[in-house]
Design a protein around this motif. Structure first.
Motif, mmCIF file in Angstrom:
data_model
loop_
_atom_site.group_PDB
_atom_site.id
_atom_site.type_symbol
_atom_site.label_atom_id
_atom_site.label_comp_id
_atom_site.label_asym_id
_atom_site.label_seq_id
_atom_site.Cartn_x
_atom_site.Cartn_y
_atom_site.Cartn_z
ATOM 1 N N GLU A 217 0.833 -1.211 0.000
ATOM 2 C CA GLU A 217 0.000 0.000 0.000
ATOM 3 C C GLU A 217 0.863 1.255 0.000
ATOM 4 O OE1 GLU A 217 -2.650 -0.251 3.314
ATOM 5 O OE2 GLU A 217 -3.868 -1.806 2.386
ATOM 6 N N ILE A 218 1.926 1.247 0.771
ATOM 7 C CA ILE A 218 2.835 2.391 0.807
ATOM 8 C C ILE A 218 3.467 2.602 -0.559
ATOM 9 C CG2 ILE A 218 5.059 3.197 1.726
ATOM 10 C CD1 ILE A 218 4.230 1.908 4.406
ATOM 11 N N GLN B 203 1.714 6.627 -6.861
ATOM 12 C CA GLN B 203 0.661 7.533 -7.312
ATOM 13 C C GLN B 203 1.070 8.986 -7.125
ATOM 14 O OE1 GLN B 203 -2.740 6.336 -5.027
ATOM 15 N NE2 GLN B 203 -3.323 4.736 -6.475
ATOM 16 N N GLN B 204 1.823 9.268 -6.064
ATOM 17 C CA GLN B 204 2.215 10.644 -5.764
ATOM 18 C C GLN B 204 3.404 11.111 -6.590
ATOM 19 O OE1 GLN B 204 2.817 10.715 -1.546
ATOM 20 N NE2 GLN B 204 0.634 10.764 -1.092
ATOM 21 N N THR C 279 0.609 3.778 -12.507
ATOM 22 C CA THR C 279 -0.481 3.236 -11.714
ATOM 23 C C THR C 279 0.034 2.164 -10.782
ATOM 24 O OG1 THR C 279 -0.982 1.608 -13.379
ATOM 25 C CG2 THR C 279 -2.204 3.680 -13.497
ATOM 26 N N CYS C 280 -0.760 1.911 -9.786
ATOM 27 C CA CYS C 280 -0.407 0.912 -8.782
ATOM 28 C C CYS C 280 -0.937 -0.452 -9.207
ATOM 29 C CB CYS C 280 -1.011 1.317 -7.439
ATOM 30 S SG CYS C 280 -0.699 0.138 -6.147
ATOM 31 N N LEU C 281 -0.283 -1.494 -8.765
ATOM 32 C CA LEU C 281 -0.716 -2.845 -9.111
ATOM 33 C C LEU C 281 -2.085 -3.175 -8.544
ATOM 34 C CD1 LEU C 281 2.588 -4.817 -8.560
ATOM 35 C CD2 LEU C 281 1.518 -4.232 -10.716
#
Length: 176
Positions: A106-107, A113-114, A123-125
């Motif tokens: 999550e981190i 994202q930031q 993008t995040c997985l």
């Protein structure tokens, strides 16, 4: 006798005279009779005496500590003893490692994202959305399936892991 004129806890319990070369005296003082009582109940005085005599003097203290710990564990859990306690702790470690991995993911997701990096996908997985211009994407359907599988893998819980996070937004407290 072990300390002063008072017999050691083992000689008191066994109702025998405590000699100055008593093998129990250094490890079972008279002010802690419960310590020997529980070891005697589980292992027997004769067996404990034999074990201590077979060990070098410098290892006897550690052996007595282990015997007391195992005896206490056997009284609490007659079937599994220390193994039950170890198994419980190993399960807790596994649950905490899984929670840590999810939190780290999550981190990483939030950091990605930031701070978008031009050469990597932004993008995040754990999100089903994938940029079409990403050099790593083959098709939106493939990436969507991969992201859904990853998300379901990271949020997977069994009936024995009730304290593991099930949703990245909802968190269950380990201590409540």
């Amino acid at each position: 006798m072990g300390s002063g004129s008072s017999p050691c806890a083992s000689c008191k319990l066994l109702r025998r005279r405590c000699t100055k070369d008593c093998i129990f005296a250094p490890y079972f003082p008279p002010d802690d009779p419960h310590k020997f009582a529980i070891v005697h109940k589980v292992f027997g005085a004769s067996n404990v005496s034999k074990m201590l005599q077979e060990l070098p003097v410098q290892q006897r203290g550690d052996a007595v500590s282990s015997l007391v710990y195992e005896a206490n564990a056997r009284v609490r859990d007659p079937v599994y003893g220390c193994v039950g306690a170890i198994s419980l702790l190993q399960n807790q470690v596994s649950q905490l490692q899984m929670q840590l991995a999810v939190a780290q993911a999550e981190i990483l997701c939030i950091q990605m994202q930031q701070e978008p990096v031009p050469s990597l996908p932004t993008t995040c997985l754990m999100e089903p959305h994938v940029e079409k211009s990403s050099p790593f994407s083959t098709s939106n359907a493939t990436n969507y399936n991969f992201n859904n599988n990853l998300q379901s893998y990271l949020s997977f819980t069994s009936s024995s892991t009730s304290h593991v996070m099930q949703d990245p937004v909802k968190r269950e407290s380990l201590w409540t």
